[in-house]
Design an enzyme around this catalytic site. Structure first.
Site, PDB file in Angstrom:
ATOM      1  N   SER A  11       0.773  -1.242   0.000  1.00  0.00           N
ATOM      2  CA  SER A  11       0.000   0.000   0.000  1.00  0.00           C
ATOM      3  C   SER A  11       0.807   1.295   0.000  1.00  0.00           C
ATOM      4  O   SER A  11       0.220   2.372  -0.008  1.00  0.00           O
ATOM      5  CB  SER A  11      -0.926   0.003   1.231  1.00  0.00           C
ATOM      6  OG  SER A  11      -0.150   0.136   2.407  1.00  0.00           O
TER       7      SER A  11
ATOM      8  N   THR B  96      -8.765   2.737  -4.242  1.00  0.00           N
ATOM      9  CA  THR B  96      -8.272   4.026  -3.763  1.00  0.00           C
ATOM     10  C   THR B  96      -8.568   5.128  -4.784  1.00  0.00           C
ATOM     11  O   THR B  96      -8.660   4.859  -5.989  1.00  0.00           O
ATOM     12  CB  THR B  96      -6.744   3.937  -3.538  1.00  0.00           C
ATOM     13  OG1 THR B  96      -6.206   5.246  -3.459  1.00  0.00           O
ATOM     14  CG2 THR B  96      -6.028   3.222  -4.679  1.00  0.00           C
ATOM     15  N   ASP B  97      -8.661   6.358  -4.294  1.00  0.00           N
ATOM     16  CA  ASP B  97      -8.844   7.488  -5.212  1.00  0.00           C
ATOM     17  C   ASP B  97      -7.616   7.701  -6.105  1.00  0.00           C
ATOM     18  O   ASP B  97      -7.678   8.401  -7.110  1.00  0.00           O
ATOM     19  CB  ASP B  97      -9.181   8.783  -4.438  1.00  0.00           C
ATOM     20  CG  ASP B  97      -8.116   9.211  -3.429  1.00  0.00           C
ATOM     21  OD1 ASP B  97      -7.096   8.488  -3.285  1.00  0.00           O
ATOM     22  OD2 ASP B  97      -8.300  10.259  -2.793  1.00  0.00           O
ATOM     23  N   GLU B  98      -6.486   7.064  -5.721  1.00  0.00           N
ATOM     24  CA  GLU B  98      -5.254   7.279  -6.498  1.00  0.00           C
ATOM     25  C   GLU B  98      -5.357   6.708  -7.907  1.00  0.00           C
ATOM     26  O   GLU B  98      -4.562   7.051  -8.774  1.00  0.00           O
ATOM     27  CB  GLU B  98      -4.040   6.707  -5.750  1.00  0.00           C
ATOM     28  CG  GLU B  98      -3.899   7.355  -4.380  1.00  0.00           C
ATOM     29  CD  GLU B  98      -2.583   7.110  -3.667  1.00  0.00           C
ATOM     30  OE1 GLU B  98      -1.568   6.888  -4.340  1.00  0.00           O
ATOM     31  OE2 GLU B  98      -2.582   7.172  -2.427  1.00  0.00           O
TER      32      GLU B  98
ATOM     33  N   LYS C 260      -3.275  -0.851  -8.420  1.00  0.00           N
ATOM     34  CA  LYS C 260      -4.640  -0.817  -7.864  1.00  0.00           C
ATOM     35  C   LYS C 260      -5.663  -0.639  -8.988  1.00  0.00           C
ATOM     36  O   LYS C 260      -6.734  -1.248  -8.978  1.00  0.00           O
ATOM     37  CB  LYS C 260      -4.777   0.307  -6.828  1.00  0.00           C
ATOM     38  CG  LYS C 260      -3.990   0.104  -5.553  1.00  0.00           C
ATOM     39  CD  LYS C 260      -4.451  -1.077  -4.703  1.00  0.00           C
ATOM     40  CE  LYS C 260      -5.810  -0.886  -4.084  1.00  0.00           C
ATOM     41  NZ  LYS C 260      -6.157  -2.045  -3.199  1.00  0.00           N
TER      42      LYS C 260
ATOM     43  N   TYR D 262       2.194   1.882  -7.550  1.00  0.00           N
ATOM     44  CA  TYR D 262       1.124   1.496  -6.612  1.00  0.00           C
ATOM     45  C   TYR D 262      -0.245   1.750  -7.235  1.00  0.00           C
ATOM     46  O   TYR D 262      -1.090   0.853  -7.309  1.00  0.00           O
ATOM     47  CB  TYR D 262       1.258   2.281  -5.297  1.00  0.00           C
ATOM     48  CG  TYR D 262      -0.003   2.251  -4.448  1.00  0.00           C
ATOM     49  CD1 TYR D 262      -0.438   1.076  -3.859  1.00  0.00           C
ATOM     50  CD2 TYR D 262      -0.776   3.408  -4.260  1.00  0.00           C
ATOM     51  CE1 TYR D 262      -1.607   1.036  -3.095  1.00  0.00           C
ATOM     52  CE2 TYR D 262      -1.940   3.379  -3.502  1.00  0.00           C
ATOM     53  CZ  TYR D 262      -2.359   2.187  -2.923  1.00  0.00           C
ATOM     54  OH  TYR D 262      -3.510   2.149  -2.185  1.00  0.00           O
TER      55      TYR D 262
HETATM   56  P1  NAD Z   1      -1.551  -1.718   5.061  1.00  0.00           P
HETATM   57  O1  NAD Z   1      -0.283  -1.711   4.280  1.00  0.00           O
HETATM   58  O2  NAD Z   1      -1.575  -1.108   6.414  1.00  0.00           O
HETATM   59  O3  NAD Z   1      -2.048  -3.238   5.242  1.00  0.00           O
HETATM   60  C1  NAD Z   1      -2.002  -4.166   4.217  1.00  0.00           C
HETATM   61  C2  NAD Z   1      -2.233  -5.552   4.827  1.00  0.00           C
HETATM   62  O4  NAD Z   1      -2.249  -6.510   3.760  1.00  0.00           O
HETATM   63  C3  NAD Z   1      -1.145  -6.003   5.810  1.00  0.00           C
HETATM   64  O5  NAD Z   1      -1.721  -6.588   6.954  1.00  0.00           O
HETATM   65  C4  NAD Z   1      -0.365  -7.038   5.017  1.00  0.00           C
HETATM   66  O6  NAD Z   1       0.234  -8.040   5.843  1.00  0.00           O
HETATM   67  C5  NAD Z   1      -1.446  -7.614   4.118  1.00  0.00           C
HETATM   68  N1  NAD Z   1      -0.901  -8.222   2.901  1.00  0.00           N
HETATM   69  C6  NAD Z   1       0.023  -7.683   2.052  1.00  0.00           C
HETATM   70  N2  NAD Z   1       0.276  -8.552   1.061  1.00  0.00           N
HETATM   71  C7  NAD Z   1      -0.515  -9.636   1.266  1.00  0.00           C
HETATM   72  C8  NAD Z   1      -0.714 -10.853   0.569  1.00  0.00           C
HETATM   73  N3  NAD Z   1      -0.018 -11.143  -0.542  1.00  0.00           N
HETATM   74  N4  NAD Z   1      -1.624 -11.738   1.044  1.00  0.00           N
HETATM   75  C9  NAD Z   1      -2.317 -11.484   2.184  1.00  0.00           C
HETATM   76  N5  NAD Z   1      -2.144 -10.354   2.900  1.00  0.00           N
HETATM   77  C10 NAD Z   1      -1.258  -9.440   2.442  1.00  0.00           C
HETATM   78  O7  NAD Z   1      -2.629  -1.076   4.102  1.00  0.00           O
HETATM   79  P2  NAD Z   1      -3.910  -0.155   4.442  1.00  0.00           P
HETATM   80  O8  NAD Z   1      -3.487   1.243   4.499  1.00  0.00           O
HETATM   81  O9  NAD Z   1      -4.634  -0.762   5.559  1.00  0.00           O
HETATM   82  O10 NAD Z   1      -4.735  -0.344   3.093  1.00  0.00           O
HETATM   83  C11 NAD Z   1      -5.658  -1.431   2.959  1.00  0.00           C
HETATM   84  C12 NAD Z   1      -6.302  -1.368   1.589  1.00  0.00           C
HETATM   85  O11 NAD Z   1      -6.980  -0.134   1.439  1.00  0.00           O
HETATM   86  C13 NAD Z   1      -5.308  -1.451   0.436  1.00  0.00           C
HETATM   87  O12 NAD Z   1      -5.883  -2.242  -0.575  1.00  0.00           O
HETATM   88  C14 NAD Z   1      -5.169  -0.013  -0.017  1.00  0.00           C
HETATM   89  O13 NAD Z   1      -4.855   0.046  -1.388  1.00  0.00           O
HETATM   90  C15 NAD Z   1      -6.535   0.526   0.267  1.00  0.00           C
HETATM   91  N6  NAD Z   1      -6.624   1.972   0.566  1.00  0.00           N
HETATM   92  C16 NAD Z   1      -5.803   2.540   1.498  1.00  0.00           C
HETATM   93  C17 NAD Z   1      -5.938   3.890   1.797  1.00  0.00           C
HETATM   94  C18 NAD Z   1      -5.089   4.544   2.864  1.00  0.00           C
HETATM   95  O14 NAD Z   1      -5.173   5.762   3.050  1.00  0.00           O
HETATM   96  N7  NAD Z   1      -4.288   3.806   3.621  1.00  0.00           N
HETATM   97  C19 NAD Z   1      -6.899   4.663   1.140  1.00  0.00           C
HETATM   98  C20 NAD Z   1      -7.728   4.047   0.177  1.00  0.00           C
HETATM   99  C21 NAD Z   1      -7.577   2.703  -0.089  1.00  0.00           C
HETATM  100  P1  TYD Z   2       1.306   9.012   2.154  1.00  0.00           P
HETATM  101  O1  TYD Z   2       0.890   8.928   3.579  1.00  0.00           O
HETATM  102  O2  TYD Z   2       2.465   8.205   1.699  1.00  0.00           O
HETATM  103  O3  TYD Z   2       0.003   8.718   1.284  1.00  0.00           O
HETATM  104  P2  TYD Z   2      -0.244   8.866  -0.332  1.00  0.00           P
HETATM  105  O4  TYD Z   2       1.026   9.146  -0.997  1.00  0.00           O
HETATM  106  O5  TYD Z   2      -0.758   7.514  -0.685  1.00  0.00           O
HETATM  107  O6  TYD Z   2      -1.235   9.952  -0.469  1.00  0.00           O
HETATM  108  O7  TYD Z   2       1.640  10.526   1.833  1.00  0.00           O
HETATM  109  C1  TYD Z   2       0.675  11.548   1.980  1.00  0.00           C
HETATM  110  C2  TYD Z   2       1.297  12.827   1.475  1.00  0.00           C
HETATM  111  O8  TYD Z   2       2.387  13.201   2.345  1.00  0.00           O
HETATM  112  C3  TYD Z   2       1.909  12.705   0.090  1.00  0.00           C
HETATM  113  O9  TYD Z   2       1.667  13.926  -0.624  1.00  0.00           O
HETATM  114  C4  TYD Z   2       3.394  12.540   0.348  1.00  0.00           C
HETATM  115  C5  TYD Z   2       3.612  13.320   1.616  1.00  0.00           C
HETATM  116  N1  TYD Z   2       4.683  12.824   2.528  1.00  0.00           N
HETATM  117  C6  TYD Z   2       5.674  13.688   2.981  1.00  0.00           C
HETATM  118  O10 TYD Z   2       5.693  14.885   2.666  1.00  0.00           O
HETATM  119  N2  TYD Z   2       6.656  13.199   3.811  1.00  0.00           N
HETATM  120  C7  TYD Z   2       6.673  11.898   4.192  1.00  0.00           C
HETATM  121  O11 TYD Z   2       7.614  11.484   4.941  1.00  0.00           O
HETATM  122  C8  TYD Z   2       5.639  11.014   3.738  1.00  0.00           C
HETATM  123  C9  TYD Z   2       5.620   9.569   4.133  1.00  0.00           C
HETATM  124  C10 TYD Z   2       4.657  11.524   2.899  1.00  0.00           C
END
Ligand code: NAD
Ligand code: TYD
Length: 339
Positions: free
Chosen positions: A85, A125-127, A157, A153
């Protein structure tokens, strides 16, 4: 219902496990997770004593393990959170992202086709929409916005979304997809902006802001993401995509200054470092569809959510201290030294 939550030992997945155990006490929640660096069993400690919860260690990109999961647990619903992620890691090592996020999703979908499923929900994700310009605050991502990715990434997705839709149409698998904006809250791995900045500030370490810090993200408290997915599972239309976001846009520098202000730390801790390659400028979700069709609304404002999150990191030091004292140190060194 037997609900399999893949990636449930990570940030959003674990919050979703807790949300479902609390709100659906008649369902069985099965967490299927490979426990990569981002997965943490300690995060699920409080769930382990719940008779409706089960943890299975497994990899979504391992067909044998996934088929065993389907045979033994007979899932009614799969909610696929499992993914690599972190954008910065995808820039370092794209291949792992393709394997987990694309192949892994296709293997889950193959199992749905082979064994049957009532719903496959892909957490996206919105990305996948790429970015918006900083000088057009009138523009937002809708579900009709073209996919236009910037990082390995987001490309992985978007590929998973396309596969999910293709399996839905070709094999009649009842799929839904949600595309959420940036989440924050408890159990967020400290490689991401908000937890990294909270922890560095608490340790009086420099706060590495990429470039000028003017890039904008649209922040959603993680529990609001969980409630949206729950609603989509209950009332969402099969085959549809739902955007999730709460109109909480902030520039990165604003977020970092807010954290420093709440913690009473000086702004001199901020250090501007070399920008991320291909850095998306602005994300902003238009959540009209999920609001109007499903009646979803977010409950937590950014000002409340960021305080709750900071309090959580203050109250759960042992959770993150263990993380940052391990392999994370090598990651931090690689990513930030001489940047
Ligand atoms: P994270 O990295 O915290 O957690 C990912 C989890 O997936 C971990 O527990 C990891 O062990 C598990 N994993 C990784 N590879 C695996 C595999 N091959 N098989 C089984 N498990 C596996 O991620 P997150 O931030 O909790 O994001 C979860 C989901 O939400 C992702 O699909 C991400 O793209 C999506 N998402 C995240 C955000 C955000 O802001 N974090 C926003 C929108 C969508
Ligand atoms: P991040 O949490 O990695 O989420 P995403 O890139 O998926 O949106 O980063 C959020 C924003 O913060 C992104 O514009 C990158 C910036 N960023 C920093 O400026 N410094 C940092 O150390 C990190 C991890 C992110």
């Amino acid at each position: 219902m037997n609900i399999v939550v893949t990636g449930g030992a990570g940030f959003i997945g674990s919050n979703f496990v807790y949300y479902m155990l609390e709100n659906h006490p008649d369902d069985k929640i099965i967490c299927y997770d490979k426990l990569t660096y981002a997965g943490n069993l300690e995060t699920l400690e409080k769930a382990q004593s719940n008779k409706n919860f089960k943890f299975i260690k497994g990899d979504i990109s391992n067909r044998e393990e996934v088929e065993k999961l389907f045979i033994e647990e007979k899932p009614d619903v799969i909610v696929n959170f499992a993914a690599e992620s972190h954008v910065d890691r995808s820039i370092e090592e794209p291949e792992l992202f393709l394997k987990t996020n694309i192949i892994g999703t296709s293997i889950l979908l193959d199992a749905c086709k082979k064994f049957g499923i009532k719903r496959f929900h892909q957490v996206s994700t919105d990305e996948v929409y790429g970015d918006l310009p900083l000088d057009r605050p009138d523009l937002f991502f809708t579900e009709k916005t073209n996919l236009h990715t910037s990082s390995p990434y987001s490309a992985s997705k978007a590929s998973a979304d396309l596969l999910t839709m293709a399996y839905g149409r070709t094999y009649n698998i009842p799929i839904t997809i949600s595309r959420c904006s940036n989440n924050y809250g408890p159990y967020h791995f400290p490689e991401k902006l908000i937890p990294l900045m909270i922890i560095n500030a608490l340790n009086d370490k420099k706060l590495p802001v990429y470039g000028e810090g003017l890039n904008v993200r649209d922040w959603l408290y993680v529990e609001d993401h969980c409630s949206a997915i729950d609603l989509i599972l209950q009332n969402g239309k099969v085959g549809e995509v739902y955007n999730i976001g709460g109109h909480n846009e902030r520039s990165n520098i604003e977020v970092v200054e807010t954290i420093l202000h709440i913690l009473g730390k000086p702004e001199t801790l901020i250090e501007h470092v070399t920008d991320r390659k291909g850095h998306d400028l602005r994300y902003a979700i238009d959540p009209t569809k999920i609001e109007e069709e499903l009646g979803w609304t977010p409950k937590t404002s950014f000002s409340d959510g960021i305080r709750k999150t900071i309090d959580w990191y203050l109250e759960n030091k042992s959770w993150w201290e263990k993380i940052i004292s391990g392999e994370y140190q090598n990651y931090y060194e690689r990513m930030y030294s001489n940047r």
